[in-house]
Design an enzyme around this catalytic site. Structure first.
Site, PDB file in Angstrom:
ATOM      1  N   GLY A  96       0.834  -1.214   0.000  1.00  0.00           N
ATOM      2  CA  GLY A  96       0.000   0.000   0.000  1.00  0.00           C
ATOM      3  C   GLY A  96       0.858   1.249   0.000  1.00  0.00           C
ATOM      4  O   GLY A  96       0.485   2.273   0.575  1.00  0.00           O
ATOM      5  N   LEU A 104       1.465   3.433  -2.160  1.00  0.00           N
ATOM      6  CA  LEU A 104       0.992   4.625  -2.874  1.00  0.00           C
ATOM      7  C   LEU A 104      -0.158   5.302  -2.130  1.00  0.00           C
ATOM      8  O   LEU A 104      -0.707   6.285  -2.593  1.00  0.00           O
ATOM      9  CB  LEU A 104       0.541   4.264  -4.298  1.00  0.00           C
ATOM     10  CG  LEU A 104       1.629   3.665  -5.200  1.00  0.00           C
ATOM     11  CD1 LEU A 104       1.078   3.368  -6.584  1.00  0.00           C
ATOM     12  CD2 LEU A 104       2.827   4.604  -5.317  1.00  0.00           C
ATOM     13  N   GLN A 113      -2.007   7.233   1.297  1.00  0.00           N
ATOM     14  CA  GLN A 113      -1.696   8.511   1.956  1.00  0.00           C
ATOM     15  C   GLN A 113      -0.492   8.381   2.890  1.00  0.00           C
ATOM     16  O   GLN A 113       0.445   9.166   2.826  1.00  0.00           O
ATOM     17  CB  GLN A 113      -2.921   8.977   2.751  1.00  0.00           C
ATOM     18  CG  GLN A 113      -2.762  10.366   3.340  1.00  0.00           C
ATOM     19  CD  GLN A 113      -3.734  10.633   4.485  1.00  0.00           C
ATOM     20  OE1 GLN A 113      -4.443   9.725   4.931  1.00  0.00           O
ATOM     21  NE2 GLN A 113      -3.766  11.859   4.954  1.00  0.00           N
ATOM     22  N   ASP A 141       2.535  -1.709  -4.390  1.00  0.00           N
ATOM     23  CA  ASP A 141       1.096  -1.383  -4.365  1.00  0.00           C
ATOM     24  C   ASP A 141       0.460  -2.102  -5.539  1.00  0.00           C
ATOM     25  O   ASP A 141       1.160  -2.698  -6.360  1.00  0.00           O
ATOM     26  CB  ASP A 141       0.878   0.147  -4.446  1.00  0.00           C
ATOM     27  CG  ASP A 141      -0.416   0.564  -3.742  1.00  0.00           C
ATOM     28  OD1 ASP A 141      -1.462  -0.046  -4.035  1.00  0.00           O
ATOM     29  OD2 ASP A 141      -0.380   1.475  -2.900  1.00  0.00           O
ATOM     30  N   ILE A 142      -0.869  -1.997  -5.621  1.00  0.00           N
ATOM     31  CA  ILE A 142      -1.571  -2.784  -6.639  1.00  0.00           C
ATOM     32  C   ILE A 142      -1.489  -2.146  -8.026  1.00  0.00           C
ATOM     33  O   ILE A 142      -1.738  -2.786  -9.021  1.00  0.00           O
ATOM     34  CB  ILE A 142      -3.038  -3.010  -6.207  1.00  0.00           C
ATOM     35  CG1 ILE A 142      -3.691  -4.082  -7.059  1.00  0.00           C
ATOM     36  CG2 ILE A 142      -3.850  -1.730  -6.227  1.00  0.00           C
ATOM     37  CD1 ILE A 142      -4.778  -4.830  -6.358  1.00  0.00           C
ATOM     38  N   ARG A 143      -1.141  -0.837  -8.073  1.00  0.00           N
ATOM     39  CA  ARG A 143      -1.117  -0.199  -9.391  1.00  0.00           C
ATOM     40  C   ARG A 143       0.287   0.221  -9.798  1.00  0.00           C
ATOM     41  O   ARG A 143       1.203   0.247  -8.973  1.00  0.00           O
ATOM     42  CB  ARG A 143      -2.073   0.984  -9.444  1.00  0.00           C
ATOM     43  CG  ARG A 143      -1.846   2.021  -8.401  1.00  0.00           C
ATOM     44  CD  ARG A 143      -3.095   2.894  -8.239  1.00  0.00           C
ATOM     45  NE  ARG A 143      -3.106   3.539  -6.947  1.00  0.00           N
ATOM     46  CZ  ARG A 143      -2.606   4.736  -6.713  1.00  0.00           C
ATOM     47  NH1 ARG A 143      -2.074   5.447  -7.674  1.00  0.00           N
ATOM     48  NH2 ARG A 143      -2.635   5.245  -5.479  1.00  0.00           N
ATOM     49  N   ASN A 179      -0.412  -7.453  -5.530  1.00  0.00           N
ATOM     50  CA  ASN A 179      -1.770  -7.614  -5.007  1.00  0.00           C
ATOM     51  C   ASN A 179      -1.622  -8.473  -3.750  1.00  0.00           C
ATOM     52  O   ASN A 179      -1.198  -9.634  -3.842  1.00  0.00           O
ATOM     53  CB  ASN A 179      -2.644  -8.301  -6.067  1.00  0.00           C
ATOM     54  CG  ASN A 179      -4.062  -8.529  -5.570  1.00  0.00           C
ATOM     55  OD1 ASN A 179      -4.350  -8.394  -4.376  1.00  0.00           O
ATOM     56  ND2 ASN A 179      -4.948  -8.870  -6.494  1.00  0.00           N
ATOM     57  N   TYR A 184     -14.953  -1.876   8.060  1.00  0.00           N
ATOM     58  CA  TYR A 184     -13.568  -1.422   8.254  1.00  0.00           C
ATOM     59  C   TYR A 184     -13.160  -1.644   9.720  1.00  0.00           C
ATOM     60  O   TYR A 184     -12.102  -2.202  10.014  1.00  0.00           O
ATOM     61  CB  TYR A 184     -13.490   0.052   7.877  1.00  0.00           C
ATOM     62  CG  TYR A 184     -12.160   0.727   8.068  1.00  0.00           C
ATOM     63  CD1 TYR A 184     -11.044   0.335   7.332  1.00  0.00           C
ATOM     64  CD2 TYR A 184     -12.010   1.795   8.963  1.00  0.00           C
ATOM     65  CE1 TYR A 184      -9.819   0.990   7.482  1.00  0.00           C
ATOM     66  CE2 TYR A 184     -10.797   2.452   9.112  1.00  0.00           C
ATOM     67  CZ  TYR A 184      -9.714   2.040   8.372  1.00  0.00           C
ATOM     68  OH  TYR A 184      -8.507   2.680   8.530  1.00  0.00           O
ATOM     69  N   LYS A 186     -10.410  -4.237  11.443  1.00  0.00           N
ATOM     70  CA  LYS A 186      -9.294  -3.783  12.286  1.00  0.00           C
ATOM     71  C   LYS A 186      -9.262  -4.533  13.625  1.00  0.00           C
ATOM     72  O   LYS A 186      -8.191  -4.868  14.126  1.00  0.00           O
ATOM     73  CB  LYS A 186      -9.378  -2.261  12.514  1.00  0.00           C
ATOM     74  CG  LYS A 186      -9.146  -1.426  11.256  1.00  0.00           C
ATOM     75  CD  LYS A 186      -7.775  -1.662  10.641  1.00  0.00           C
ATOM     76  CE  LYS A 186      -7.502  -0.802   9.432  1.00  0.00           C
ATOM     77  NZ  LYS A 186      -6.259  -1.147   8.723  1.00  0.00           N
TER      78      LYS A 186
HETATM   79  C1  AKB Z   1     -10.902   6.647   7.844  1.00  0.00           C
HETATM   80  O1  AKB Z   1     -11.494   7.725   7.992  1.00  0.00           O
HETATM   81  O2  AKB Z   1     -11.437   5.630   7.380  1.00  0.00           O
HETATM   82  C2  AKB Z   1      -9.458   6.554   8.293  1.00  0.00           C
HETATM   83  C3  AKB Z   1      -9.346   6.065   9.697  1.00  0.00           C
HETATM   84  C4  AKB Z   1      -9.773   6.920  10.818  1.00  0.00           C
HETATM   85  O3  AKB Z   1      -8.878   4.991   9.914  1.00  0.00           O
HETATM   86  N1  AKB Z   1      -8.826   7.827   8.150  1.00  0.00           N
END
Ligand code: AKB
Length: 314
Positions: A8, A10, A12, A34-36, A49, A138, A142
């Site tokens: 990852g 590429l 932020q 990265d993937i691209r 990938n 997400y 995590k």
């Molecule tokens: C998001 O907003 O998804 C991320 C995070 C807080 O993990 N920046």
């Protein structure tokens, strides 16, 4: 010399972390992936990938990697639009990464997030160990990552490390698909058109951090002696603010700047996250201390971004 692979790269954080690690460890020792396709990189770069376990494994072996920084991830807003993509990249991708860390005896650092907390978590000064029942895919990915990494650590001794990042603000690579992205878009729109419409409410307070602090904390944990770590996953906090407070700090430099509010589905996500974090364990174990408060961040961000965008604002 330590050999580092970043997935990852590429993204932020990956973009700036790669540059910083290359200046410390030597360009040739930090392998970006990265993937691209990447045209702009100035050091070793491979298309990878993370779901291709064989390709991932070959790259680790060929490049004689010691430390893996596994950043490849789908962020919260994109994850809610495409939960199966988030399950693939964030869950299966991490399973590949941690298993390859075990097989190749790697130190592995991979980000967690404030999204690992949920609506039933205490929202103020949230500690490292508390209720974690996230309601986004997400966040679920995590929590799984944290627990699986810790399992690999106690079962097989894998040197797994993780940070719960707050929203990260930076002027280089744009973020993609996060809930905290408003805090970057606001600077672009302030400089370009003196107004911004926020997709979060005026009072949506969240923990946030400026990129130099994020890089400092990441590298501190990456390099910390293993004996100093009393846990494997740490909160790190910078500052907490909401869109209205950020807008007033920007107005100190751009008095004509105006903000309006049109909250969308991302407000619902933000409403489930902590407002501030307790990061005392990181401070105690590996001397974490952020450098930037809100006004310092805003001053620096406006200066850097106006240079990049070639806009004069003073
Ligand atoms: C998001 O907003 O998804 C991320 C995070 C807080 O993990 N920046």
């Amino acid at each position: 010399m330590t050999r580092i692979l970043i997935t990852g790269s590429l993204g932020q954080i990956g973009t700036e972390l790669t540059q910083q690690l290359r200046s410390k460890y030597g360009k040739e020792n930090v392998i970006a992936s990265d993937i691209r396709k990447n045209d702009g990189d100035d050091g070793p770069y491979h298309i990878l990938n993370v779901l291709d376990k064989e390709g991932f494994s070959s790259l680790i072996k060929e490049q004689e990697i010691d430390w893996l920084i596994h950043n490849a991830s789908v962020l919260s807003a994109t994850g809610e639009k495409n939960p199966h993509l988030a399950m693939d990249v964030n869950i299966r991708g991490f399973e590949n990464a941690i298993e390859l860390a075990r097989l190749n005896n790697l130190r592995i650092l991979t980000p967690s997030s404030i999204a690992a907390f949920g609506p039933s978590t205490p929202q103020e000064n949230t500690p490292d160990f508390t209720t974690m029942r996230p309601t986004t895919i997400y966040g679920v990915s995590k929590v799984y990552l944290e627990l699986l990494g810790e399992y690999y650590n106690h079962k097989w001794g894998v040197d797994f490390r993780s940070l719960r990042y707050p929203g990260i603000i930076s002027s280089e690579a744009p973020p993609g698909g996060g809930t905290t992205d408003y805090a970057i878009a606001i600077f672009h729109d302030a400089l370009k058109q003196m107004r911004y419409t926020s997709f979060l409410n005026a009072d949506a307070t969240l923990p946030m951090m400026y990129m130099p602090d994020c890089l400092k904390g990441t590298i501190q944990l990456l390099e910390a002696e293993e004996e100093k770590l009393t846990q494997r996953t740490y909160n790190i906090a910078g500052i907490s603010f909401n869109p209205a407070e950020l807008a007033s700090s920007i107005k100190k430099h751009l008095p004509d700047f105006e903000i309006s509010y049109e909250p969308d589905y991302r407000q619902e996500i933000a409403g489930t996250w902590p407002k501030s974090l307790d990061d005392s364990n990181a401070r105690r174990d590996w001397n974490w201390l952020p450098d930037f408060d809100l006004d310092k961040l805003v001053t620096d961000m406006l200066e850097n971004l106006s240079n990049t965008l070639e806009i004069t604002y003073k």
